[in-house]
Motif scaffolding. Sequence first.
Motif, PDB file in Angstrom:
ATOM      1  N   GLU A 132       0.898  -1.147   0.009  1.00  0.00           N
ATOM      2  CA  GLU A 132       0.002  -0.018   0.046  1.00  0.00           C
ATOM      3  C   GLU A 132       0.831   1.612   0.507  1.00  0.00           C
ATOM      4  OE1 GLU A 132      -2.789   0.255   3.295  1.00  0.00           O
ATOM      5  OE2 GLU A 132      -3.635   2.013   2.512  1.00  0.00           O
ATOM      6  N   LEU A 156      -5.324  -4.036  -3.267  1.00  0.00           N
ATOM      7  CA  LEU A 156      -3.929  -2.510  -3.426  1.00  0.00           C
ATOM      8  C   LEU A 156      -5.778  -1.882  -4.365  1.00  0.00           C
ATOM      9  CD1 LEU A 156      -0.928  -3.580  -4.321  1.00  0.00           C
ATOM     10  CD2 LEU A 156      -1.854  -2.785  -1.657  1.00  0.00           C
ATOM     11  N   THR A 160      -6.890   1.882  -1.954  1.00  0.00           N
ATOM     12  CA  THR A 160      -5.567   2.983  -2.360  1.00  0.00           C
ATOM     13  C   THR A 160      -6.733   3.776  -3.090  1.00  0.00           C
ATOM     14  OG1 THR A 160      -4.358   2.357  -4.124  1.00  0.00           O
ATOM     15  CG2 THR A 160      -3.317   1.861  -2.235  1.00  0.00           C
TER      16      THR A 160
END
Length: 308
Positions: A132, A156, A160
């Motif tokens: 991350e 991810l 994110t």
Amino acid sequence: MGLDFTQEILRLKRERNAVILAHYYQDSQLQDLADVLGDSLALAQAAKKTTADVVVFCGVHFMAETAKILNPDRTVVIPDLDAGCSLAASCPAPLLRAWKEEHPDFAVVSYINCTAEVKALSDIICTSSNAEKVVRSIPKDRPILFCPDRNLGQWLIRKTGRAMELWKGACHVHEAFSTERIIALKLEHPDALFICHPECEEPVRFHADSIGSTTSLLNFAIESKAKKFIVGTEPGIIHQMRKKAPDKIFIPAPGQDESCNCSECPYMKLNTLEKTYLALRDLTPRIELDEALRQKALVPLERMLACA
Ligand code: 13P
Ligand code: SF4
């Protein structure tokens, strides 16, 4: 009477000024012998710091290769040279090169589970511990190619909010878990928390109370108030969980096929006590790398270590 491999390993380790680095997925005997036991990130960090003459890497090939990238002048041996990784194998470097050429403006973020050739084509490496942070370190206006694990990549993207193009690779061990059987186990043990590695598929991750690298799952299990856990990663980690939290109960998450131990990584389990003794005694099989390739692979690896 046969040789006492443990005693011989300890003796040879002193004699050769060697260090044993071992991953949590190794057999418990190897875990107990290790100087450093950890996840991929901790082991790469330990490899960077070591002053030993010989590194015995009880893990899979890409991990030992990472240690060699960081230690060109030290001898790096792995107990079994066939200890590969289905995820690393899912991304051959020539195909990654072609993918890069189709996306010239993209940054290439590669999971450490890849070959030195793939590392050499990458802008930065990550592990499941720091992925991350690594993705967030790429400027927002720079598009990203992420390889080789599509499951970690999807996780991810969710964490994110970054759009990323994903390589379609996967770990056959972490894709073998059965969502239906995990749900059934949760119903059978309503007091248990389900924890899993981000290499698991999305329907499995959906049911998780915690998702993370092996180290983060271990820490979660130790720190949590819960007493029972269903563990969705390679069951080698359960040895440490039981050692560090002896009052808690750990149940390996079930796979789709009841008749096989599909959640055991067959590559990790190739390393044995006897092979570790032989590797220390004979200093083989060694990891050797072409120097030009090593230098190219070192750049994105050092970027990761600086960022982690
Ligand atoms: P970790 O980053 O948790 O060590 O994972 C390594 C791995 O191979 C998982 O399958
Ligand atoms: Fe590779 Fe999967 Fe084994 Fe990890 S568990 S080393 S990703 S095959």
